[in-house]
Design an enzyme around this catalytic site. Structure first.
Site, mmCIF file in Angstrom:
data_model
loop_
_atom_site.group_PDB
_atom_site.id
_atom_site.type_symbol
_atom_site.label_atom_id
_atom_site.label_comp_id
_atom_site.label_asym_id
_atom_site.label_seq_id
_atom_site.Cartn_x
_atom_site.Cartn_y
_atom_site.Cartn_z
ATOM 1 N N THR A 147 0.814 -0.814 -0.089
ATOM 2 C CA THR A 147 0.109 0.006 0.050
ATOM 3 C C THR A 147 0.841 0.791 0.174
ATOM 4 O OG1 THR A 147 -0.176 0.003 2.734
ATOM 5 C CG2 THR A 147 -2.031 -1.120 0.765
ATOM 6 N N LYS A 174 4.630 -7.311 4.034
ATOM 7 C CA LYS A 174 3.769 -5.564 3.588
ATOM 8 C C LYS A 174 3.770 -5.065 4.951
ATOM 9 C CE LYS A 174 0.098 -3.574 3.541
ATOM 10 N NZ LYS A 174 0.249 -2.245 4.629
ATOM 11 N N THR A 185 -0.302 -2.856 12.022
ATOM 12 C CA THR A 185 -0.777 -3.126 10.675
ATOM 13 C C THR A 185 0.165 -3.513 9.715
ATOM 14 O OG1 THR A 185 -2.002 -1.249 11.544
ATOM 15 C CG2 THR A 185 -1.043 -1.514 9.185
ATOM 16 N N GLU A 264 5.729 5.200 7.454
ATOM 17 C CA GLU A 264 6.023 6.012 6.785
ATOM 18 C C GLU A 264 6.481 7.584 7.055
ATOM 19 O OE1 GLU A 264 1.077 4.369 6.003
ATOM 20 O OE2 GLU A 264 1.825 5.832 7.415
ATOM 21 N N ASN A 388 -1.006 10.033 4.611
ATOM 22 C CA ASN A 388 -1.427 9.393 4.985
ATOM 23 C C ASN A 388 -2.870 10.630 4.681
ATOM 24 O OD1 ASN A 388 -1.821 7.270 7.569
ATOM 25 N ND2 ASN A 388 0.749 8.307 7.517
#
Length: 393
Positions: A147, A174, A185, A264, A388
């Site tokens: 993602t 992932k 996550t 991220e 995000n």
């Protein structure tokens, strides 16, 4: 005795396992978004799932199978989490599997992406029916399940036993955001040809998750879809529990560290080592509090060596602690020593050099016992907000 050797290959080099990834049109620009793992013999399977109370439909579908079921097929999609989709989401998983043109047994689905949207069934069905189940392309699969990941996450090990036999174990995963202890996550698919007894699979998964997936944090959020699957087709006809436990730990640690490194917008990976706490449980509480603190993470991003946020977070975790016993260090640079700051100009310069590194340790010696735990985290900067804020686009 045994030896564990890292391999350059992927899970498709394990005897009997096949995989690939293709585009089903879920992502823009024909990017890969649908993949599979297939075994030519039935596999024992065990899973760890998110502790989020709102588990996604694929997890609920899995839990409808009887205990001890075997499978030979895992279908994985990105871009759509099939979470918060009610009973329809579970039925959609069943509809997809009943619409496939090839024979599979107790198939499993795993999804990741945006929460709250129904699966585009026909796109997934049409694409899945084009799978070549004899394909061996982990690289395609690793990209299909991504993602916000910046890069693919894979690893492989060969385990050689004293009697000359061997088995392999590897993973594809992932994960880059919504990562917080209690899995994180992430999706992680671990494959092995070891002849591991079914009763050992859950035990060793849970044992190793404590110091790997349950010890990492990127942003303090726990998703609806977190899944770790262990698939064992037993084709090597060999097994050693201690060897497998260590090999599984290495696989899970590799995947966990790759997720933290790929946080991220993250630029730094930090080990929060809490030592000499009253108990291991207290050490774990403090270490996870540090890895999860937004104030600590932003200080890491700013490369600020001030120990105040570290000390404050330890105190706020409410473990047994005493500022007159506490020692805080960045790697080997002590910045606080048993009630006395050591933060002069020279120490600050040396500590700042540590915080400019991509990887380092924050060592917190509580000084009250023998408990210890290490949690892993990263910094949090501007790019995290940007990624995000734009996630649905």
């Amino acid at each position: 005795m045994f030896t564990i050797l890292p391999q350059k290959g992927f899970i498709d080099q394990i005897d009997g396992f096949y995989c690939d990834g293709i585009s089903a049109g879920l992502k823009l620009n024909a990017a890969k978004d649908l993949g599979f793992i297939y075994s030519d013999v039935l596999c024992d399977v065990e899973a760890l799932f998110t502790l989020n109370k709102f588990q996604a439909a694929p997890l609920k579908h899995y839990q409808q199978y009887e205990d001890g079921f075997k499978t030979n097929f895992v279908l994985i999609n990105s871009k759509n989490a099939n979470a918060m989709t009610g009973d329809k989401g579970i039925k959609d998983v069943s509809t997809i599997f009943s619409s496939l043109d090839f024979d599979i047994t107790n198939p499993i689905m795993s999804s990741t992406g945006v929460i709250g949207s129904p699966l585009p069934l026909q796109k997934i069905i049409d694409a899945a029916n084009s799978f070549d189940l004899q394909s061996k392309n982990t690289e395609n699969l690793s990209h299909a399940i991504m993602t916000t990941d910046a890069y693919a996450k894979t690893c492989m090990y060969e385990v050689n036993l004293e009697d000359g036999t061997s088995f392999k174990i590897g993973a594809v995963a992932k994960g880059a955001g919504m990562i917080n202890p209690n899995l994180a996550t992430m999706l992680c698919f671990i494959c092995t040809d070891a002849a591991i007894p079914k009763e050992d699979m859950k035990e060793l998964l849970e044992l190793n998750s404590h110091t790997t997936f349950n010890a990492i944090s990127i942003d303090g959020d726990t998703s609806t879809n977190d899944t770790v699957l262990l698939l064992a087709n037993r084709k090597s006809n060999t097994y050693d529990k201690e060897a497998f436990k260590e090999a599984l730990r290495l696989v899970m640690h590799d995947m966990a560290m790759l997720m933290v490194e790929d946080g991220e917008g993250a630029k730094k990976v930090v080990s929060f080592e809490v030592i000499n706490a009253t108990t291991n449980e207290e050490a774990q509480i403090a270490a996870k509090a540090l890895s999860n603190s937004l104030l600590v993470k932003t200080a890491l991003f700013g490369e600020d060596p001030n120990f105040g946020r570290i000390a404050s977070t330890i105190g706020a975790s409410r473990i047994d602690c005493d500022e007159k016993k506490l020692v805080l260090s960045y790697n080997d640079i002590v910045v606080y020593n048993k009630g006395k700051p050591t933060f002069n100009e020279e120490v600050e310069i040396e500590a700042a050099k540590v915080l400019k590194k991509k990887k380092y340790k924050v060592i917190c010696d509580i000084g009250l016992g023998e408990g210890k735990f290490t949690a892993y985290g990263c910094d949090l900067g501007y790019n995290y907000v940007k990624i995000n804020a734009d996630y649905r686009s």
